[in-house]
Design an enzyme around this catalytic site. Structure first.
Site, PDB file in Angstrom:
ATOM      1  CE  LYS A 187      -6.953   0.268   2.782  1.00 38.91           C
ATOM      2  NZ  LYS A 187      -6.569   0.616   4.059  1.00 38.91           N
ATOM      3  CG  ASP A 243       2.203  -8.083  12.383  1.00 35.27           C
ATOM      4  OD1 ASP A 243       1.116  -7.686  11.986  1.00 35.27           O
ATOM      5  OD2 ASP A 243       2.766  -9.287  11.820  1.00 35.27           O
ATOM      6  CE1 TYR A 289      -5.410  -1.136   0.192  1.00 35.67           C
ATOM      7  CE2 TYR A 289      -6.946  -0.163  -1.928  1.00 35.67           C
ATOM      8  CZ  TYR A 289      -5.968   0.168  -0.668  1.00 35.67           C
ATOM      9  OH  TYR A 289      -5.467   0.922  -0.260  1.00 35.67           O
ATOM     10  CB  SER A 317      -8.662   2.901  -0.480  1.00 30.62           C
ATOM     11  OG  SER A 317      -8.299   2.903  -1.802  1.00 30.62           O
ATOM     12  CB  THR A 358       2.991   7.350  -0.985  1.00 35.83           C
ATOM     13  OG1 THR A 358       2.582   5.987  -1.797  1.00 35.83           O
ATOM     14  CG2 THR A 358       1.894   7.968  -0.486  1.00 35.83           C
TER      15      THR A 358
END
Length: 258
Positions: A166, A57, A162, A149, A197
């Site tokens: 990133k 983790d 997010y 990303s 994916t």
């Protein structure tokens, strides 16, 4: 940089882009530590590749250090690929004007903790081990590739957490590369676009959804493949003049607001 016979850590290496990277590294005679939460997939891949699995983790420093120690047992640790990450989609405020409907602050914190802080923690621990390597003839001791990303640049509605995480990875790439240049360790980041994916599921509905997403890709009009991302990772690792850079691998897409 010649990575033959070295060891590597790939976080998030049990599936998707991480697994593709692990396979391409193993094909170059690198001993890969698959660092992931998914023990079933991670152990199976590690067995397939002749490497090792460590449950990691990336918000747990001790678990990251365990992966570094395992990699050092397998060979000289010269490669780190940070591919672990999660997503989250939620607008900054709700539609009803109630503070309780605003973006979940715990979710924002978790995304940043995994995608950004976890990436940096892995860098600082792996780079410490790399710094003890004997330099090669070019003075290199190791190379690191992070996975960001295109959301770092083209964040869509609901992607505040997010994109922030990133964007942080992109933002730290150059300063960390500058830090680590003193010991001969290069750092680059890849910013993938839409990659095919398992996150998109399977079946007819999934294929229709992916085809709709692909309309925004400049060319070719499709989603990218994990192997296409992995090949760029290998280039960044082995090309000694690649350093401090963030590279978009996205088919020319510029994400719309939604």
């Amino acid at each position: 940089m010649d990575i033959t016979g070295a060891s590597a850590i790939v976080t998030g290496g049990a599936s998707g882009i991480g697994a593709a990277v692990a396979r391409q590294l193993a094909a170059k005679d690198v001993k890969v530590v698959v660092a992931d939460l998914n023990a079933e997939r991670g152990e199976a891949l590690a067995t397939e590749l002749g490497g090792a699995f460590v449950r990691v983790d990336v918000t747990d420093t001790e678990q990251i250090q365990a992966a570094v120690d395992k990699a050092s047992e397998l060979g000289e640790l010269r490669v780190l690929v940070n591919s672990a990450g999660i997503g989250w989609a939620q607008r900054t405020i709700g539609r009803d004007g109630d503070p309780a409907s605003a973006h979940d602050l715990g979710a924002f914190t978790q995304v940043v903790a995994i995608n950004l802080i976890g990436t940096f923690d892995a860098i600082r621990l792996a780079a410490t081990a790399m710094s003890r390597n004997e330099p090669d003839e070019g003075g290199e001791r190791g190379a690191i590739v992070n996975m960001a990303s295109v959301a770092a640049f083209d964040g869509q509605i609901g992607q505040a957490s997010y994109s922030a995480s990133k964007g942080g990875v992109v933002g730290m790439t150059l300063p960390v590369a500058r830090d680590l240049s003193a010991v001969g360790i290069r750092v680059n980041t890849i910013a993938p676009g839409l990659i095919d994916t398992p996150i998109y599921g399977e079946g007819e509905a999934s294929e229709e959804f992916k085809a709709n997403l692909a309309k925004n890709v400049l060319f070719p009009k499709r989603l990218g493949t994990p192997d296409e991302l992995a090949s760029m990772v290998i280039e960044c690792l082995t090309n000694s003049f690649m350093n401090g850079e963030t590279i978009r691998v996205d088919g020319g897409i510029r994400m719309p607001p939604k």
